[in-house]
Design an enzyme around this catalytic site. Structure first.
Site, PDB file in Angstrom:
ATOM      1  N   LEU A  66      70.413 -15.062  18.142  1.00  5.47           N
ATOM      2  CA  LEU A  66      71.131 -16.335  18.030  1.00  5.47           C
ATOM      3  C   LEU A  66      71.722 -16.509  16.635  1.00  5.47           C
ATOM      4  O   LEU A  66      71.317 -15.842  15.684  1.00  5.47           O
ATOM      5  CB  LEU A  66      70.166 -17.477  18.374  1.00  5.47           C
ATOM      6  CG  LEU A  66      69.655 -17.424  19.835  1.00  5.47           C
ATOM      7  CD1 LEU A  66      68.431 -18.285  20.023  1.00  5.47           C
ATOM      8  CD2 LEU A  66      70.769 -17.863  20.796  1.00  5.47           C
ATOM      9  N   LYS A 172      65.326  -7.597   5.647  1.00  3.21           N
ATOM     10  CA  LYS A 172      66.718  -7.545   6.115  1.00  3.21           C
ATOM     11  C   LYS A 172      67.661  -8.180   5.095  1.00  3.21           C
ATOM     12  O   LYS A 172      68.718  -7.619   4.774  1.00  3.21           O
ATOM     13  CB  LYS A 172      66.826  -8.289   7.464  1.00  3.21           C
ATOM     14  CG  LYS A 172      68.222  -8.756   7.867  1.00  3.21           C
ATOM     15  CD  LYS A 172      69.090  -7.634   8.383  1.00  3.21           C
ATOM     16  CE  LYS A 172      70.550  -8.055   8.552  1.00  3.21           C
ATOM     17  NZ  LYS A 172      70.854  -8.762   9.785  1.00  3.21           N
TER      18      LYS A 172
END
Lengths: 296, 296, 296, 296
Positions: A66, A172
C-alpha cells in the site's frame, strides 16, 4: 496443503507480485479499490473479493502493498481493523514502504492479540516484481520470518532478515537513502568530467574499476547513452520516479530526526530532489537528477 | 633493449613503485630529497643520483610521484626545468595527483618542445603500490599512452586512457570525490541503522545485495568490526588519511569552480572532512568520518 | 471587570510570563506537574489548582506553555480534553512552539465546539519573558487575535497576527530556521576571518555596517569576547540551548517536508546542530556552533 | 594642493566612482580598454590617456577597479608592471574584488620597492557608486590607510580598516558569503511560509522585528511585491547579478580551502547559485535564488 493468500493493494508492484504467487500455485484472493486491476488479476487466476474483510476470510497469509503508513494502519488496526477479523494462526506480511514507527505500531497491536506479523518492504522496481526477483528486507520474530520466507520466495530472489519489527523498514530506508546519495554523486562526477571534455562512457568504465564503483555506475548509469535499456537512455521515462524517491528520502529524514542521527548527505540529496521536483521533474526517473547540474 | 628509467619522488607510493620497476628488470635511477629513502632504493638495486638533473641524464622514461602541482611544475618547467635537459625522445610520466590545469601546463610546455608527456595519477593505496596492482588513469596522446603502458604494467594492473592531457587528473579527482561521497553516505546509513538497533554487519550484507551497493561497503566498511583487515577495525589506523582525502576533495572543488560544475554532495563531503580535520582527525583513515556522526 | 486567567505550564518561560500577568492585575490560576514552580507562583500571588481541569474552571482565558504538540493535543482534545470543560466564551491561547498541524488540529476541534482559540508562540528568551518584552506571533481569527492582544500585551512588546490558525507556528518556525542559518553563517564568516588573522571585533563592525548585517551580529555575536553579556562571552552558558534549537529545526524540516518546500540551508543547519549535539554540546547556547569550525 | 589621480578600469562601478572624484575637484586621468566609457568620462571632465602607463605618469594616487586578480597582478607587477613606472611617493589603491593572496602578492612587490599600497574592495552596488555612498573595506599599513581615506571619502560613506594587506579582501569576501547565506535563508523561509498560505509581506514584518532579522529582509526582500524599488519587484532586473555573486562565492571557497576553514553553508550557497546559473539565471539579480525553490 495449499495456503490461502489474501493480497491487498494491486498497484504497479502489487499486481505482478500477486501474479507470481498464482504462478507458484498459491490460492490467491485479491482486493483493491481499483476495479480495473482487480479484473486483470481475475483474468490471471485470482479469486476476488468486494472488500478487504471478505478477502481475508479464510486467509492463512495476508500480504499488503500500500502507498503509505496511514493507509496500512487504518487497514489493520483502525476502528474496523482487519486484526479483529483474521484467523488466529494467520501470518500478516506488509510489503509497503512506510515509517518504521508505523510498522512497529501495527506489529505491537498484532502482538497483543497473538497474531504473527512481519514488515517486508521490497527493493527492486517493477521489472523485478514481474520477474519474481525482488529483494525482501524483513523485520519481526525469527519464526515468523521463516514462515514468510516460503511465500516471499515465490516473488523474490533475496530475502533478508534485518532484525526485530520495523527493522525491515529501517534497512530499506537506509538503503534507499544511500542509493540516492551515490546516484547524485555519480551524476555530479560524470557531469564534471563531461564539462572537462571527458567521455562519460570512458569515465564510467574507469570509476567502475576503481574506488568510485557503485550500483548506479554498474546498472543504472544516469548519463544518457552510456548504457542501453536504462531510463537515462530513454529520456528518463520508466524506472523509479523522482516523486517516489522523494517520498523515501522524506521517510529517511523522519527516521533521522527520530533517531537523532546526522545524515548530512542524505539531507542534501533530499533537498536536491525537492528542487528537482519543484522544477517539474516529479514524473521522471530519479537518475534525471543529472539534469539539475547540466547547463540549459 | 632495456629502457633507462628515472624515478623522482620516493615517498610511501613512489618507493614501492620504483622497486616494482627494478623487479621487472628495468634499469632505474632514482632521486629524492630524503637520503634515507634513496638509500633504501639503492639497496633494492637502483642507481642513485645527486639531483634530478643527474638522474634524468640518459633516461628514456621519467616517472615522477610528487606531493603537489607547484613542485611538479617547478621540476619540469621552472627556471631550471628538466624539459631543457631531457633526451629528445624521452617519455615523461607524471603520476602525482595534481590539478588538471597544472598537468596541462606541463603538457603544453612539453608539446612546444616536441617532448612526449602523459599525466598518470594512480588509484589504490600503498598496499597496491607494493603489490604492483595499482590503477593508472592516464591523459595524453594515444601513442604516448601506448608507450607508457609498457612501463606502467610493471606497477599496476589496470591502465586506463581517460582522454587528452589532464584527463587522467580529471578522472582521478572525479573518482575520489565519488569515493568520498559514498563513504560518507555509507557511514550515515550504517550509523542511522545502528541508532535504531540494527546490526551493522547484517545491514551491510543487505545493502551490498541491494541498490545501495558500493565500493565502501564491499571492501572498506567504515563500521568497526564489520570487516577484518580494514582501517575501521584497527582504530582507523593505516589506509588513506583524512588529510589526503581533504587534499583530493580540495582539488575536486577547484575543478568544479573552474569548470562551473555543481557538485553539492562533493562540496558537502569536503566540508565534513574539513570539520573532522579541525576536530583533530587528520591522521586517521578517511573511513573514520563515521565518528563525526556517532554520539560521544 | 478583571478577567480570570488559567495558566498551564510554568517552565523557564511560562513561570515569568504568568508573573507578568499577575503584576498587570489579572487574576491568575496556575497549574503545573512540578509542585516547586507552582509554589513559586503562589508566592507571587497566583491561585493554584490541583489539576488542569480545576485550574480552568471559571477561566475567561486559558494560556498554555508546554514542551510539545503531543502534550498540547492531549491537554485540550484528548479523551479528557479541556475543551469539554471550558466556559462557552473562553479564549484559548497556546503559546507552546509546536507543529503547525498540531495547532490546526486543536483549532479545528475548538471551532467545531464554537470555542475561540489562537496559536501564539513566542520569540525572545527567558530574559524577555521576565522583562515582559516577548514577541508573540499569532494565528487564528482576527476577532480572537484582537481579544488575545489585550492579555498578551502584559507579557510582550510586539504582538503580530500572522494569519489563520497555525500561521503563528509557521511564522515562528520560519523565523527560527532563518535565525539558525544566519547564526551558522556568521560563525563561518568570523571563523574564516580569524583564521586569516583578522580581529573578530573589527570584522563584526564591518559586516554590521555592510550587507552581511543580521541579528546574530547585532545582539548575539558568537565569537567569545566580541560582545559583553552574551553567551559566547560566558563560555556559552545560558541563552538558547542547542537542544532547543535542534527541536525547532526539527519542526522546520517537518514543515518543509509537509509543504514540499526546499530549504537546503535550513536542512544543512539542522544537520550541523545534530553533529554538534552528538559531540556533546546539547546543553550549550546555540551560538556555540562556532566551536564546530574551530581547530581543536 | 590638488592631487593627481589616475583611475584605471571604468566599468559599471569604476565609471561612477571616477565621476565622484571629479565632482570633488580631484584632477583625474582615466584609462580603460573600452573607448566608449573613456569618452563618457572625458565628457564628465576627466583627462584621458592612451594606456595605463601614460595615465599614471605624474599620479599621486592610482585607483584600480578591475574584474579579477590575474588582471590586477598583470597591471602592477607583470613584466611591464606599473610599479616600475610610478612616482616614489605614489599611493596605490586597488578597489577590485580579488583573492586575498593576489592582493598580498601585489602589496609585497610594492613593499619591496617602498611603494604605498592598500587593498580597498567595496560593498554596495552601482547605485551606491553613483551616490558616493559606497563602503570601502581596506587592508594595509595604518598610515597608508589614513592617506587613502581622504580620497575614498569622495566616493564612499563608510571607510573601514580591516587589518594588514589582504585583510580588506578577506573581510569583503566574508561579508559577501554571509550576505549570500542570509539571502538564500530568507528566500527559503519566505517560500515555505508562502507555501503554507502566509502573506510574505506579513511574514517579512514579523521576522524583521524578531531574531530572523537581516539585511536581505530590511532592504532587499527577495519576494516579488513585498518591497518597491528592489530587483525582486522588477522581475529581478538590475541589482547584483547571480554571475557576480557566484564569482564572490568562488573566492570565498578558495579562501576557505586555503585557510582550512569549514564553511558548510557558504559551500552550499555556492552550489545553489551554481545550479541557478546552470539553469540560465546568471544575468538576474542574486535575490532571484527564490525562484529555484518555487514550484514551476
Amino acid at each position: 496443503m495449499t495456503q490461502n493468500i489474501a493480497f491487498i493493494g494491486l498497484g504497479n508492484m502489487g499486481g505482478p507480485m500477486a501474479k507470481n504467487l498464482i504462478k507458484n500455485d498459491f490460492k490467491v484472493t485479491v482486493y483493491d479499490l481499483n476495479a480495473h486491476v482487480v479484473a486483470d488479476l481475475k483474468a490471471a487466476g485470482a479469486n476476488t473479493a468486494d472488500n478487504a474483510k471478505a478477502a481475508i476470510k479464510d486467509a492463512d497469509v495476508i500480504i499488503s502493498m500500500l502507498p503509505n503508513g496511514a493507509i496500512v494502519k487504518s487497514l489493520y488496526i483502525g476502528n474496523n481493523g482487519l486484526i479483529n477479523e483474521v484467523k488466529d494462526d494467520v501470518l500478516i506480511i506488509d510489503s509497503s514502504t512506510i515509517a518504521a514507527d508505523d510498522a512497529r505500531a501495527v506489529a505491537k497491536a498484532c502482538e497483543r492479540k497473538g497474531i504473527a506479523m512481519i514488515d517486508a518492504p521490497v527493493s527492486g522496481g517493477t521489472a523485478a516484481a514481474e520477474a519474481g526477483t525482488l529483494t525482501f528486507i524483513c523485520g519481526g520474530e525469527p519464526a515468523h520470518f521463516e514462515a514468510a520466507k516460503l511465500v516471499l520466495s515465490a516473488m523474490g530472489r533475496h530475502i533478508f532478515h534485518a532484525g526485530a519489527s520495523g527493522a525491515g523498514q529501517v534497512a530499506k530506508i537506509c538503503n534507499n537513502m544511500l542509493l540516492a546519495i551515490h546516484m547524485v554523486g555519480t551524476a555530479e562526477a560524470l557531469n564534471m568530467g563531461a564539462q572537462q571534455g571527458l567521455d562519460p562512457k570512458v569515465m564510467s568504465e574507469i570509476m567502475k574499476a576503481s574506488s568510485g564503483n557503485n550500483w548506479s555506475l554498474q546498472v543504472y548509469n544516469p548519463f544518457p547513452g552510456v548504457m542501453p535499456n536504462v531510463p537515462s537512455s530513454n529520456d528518463y521515462q520508466g524506472g523509479f520516479m523522482v516523486d517516489l524517491m522523494s517520498k523515501d528520502l522524506g521517510l529517511s529524514q523522519e527516521l533521522a530526526a527520530k533517531s537523532k542521527s546526522a545524515t548530512p548527505l542524505g539531507a542534501m540529496a533530499t533537498q536536491l530532489y525537492q528542487i528537482h521536483q519543484a522544477a517539474g521533474a516529479g514524473g521522471k526517473d530519479f537518475s534525471s537528477i543529472l539534469q539539475l547540474f547540466q547547463k540549459k
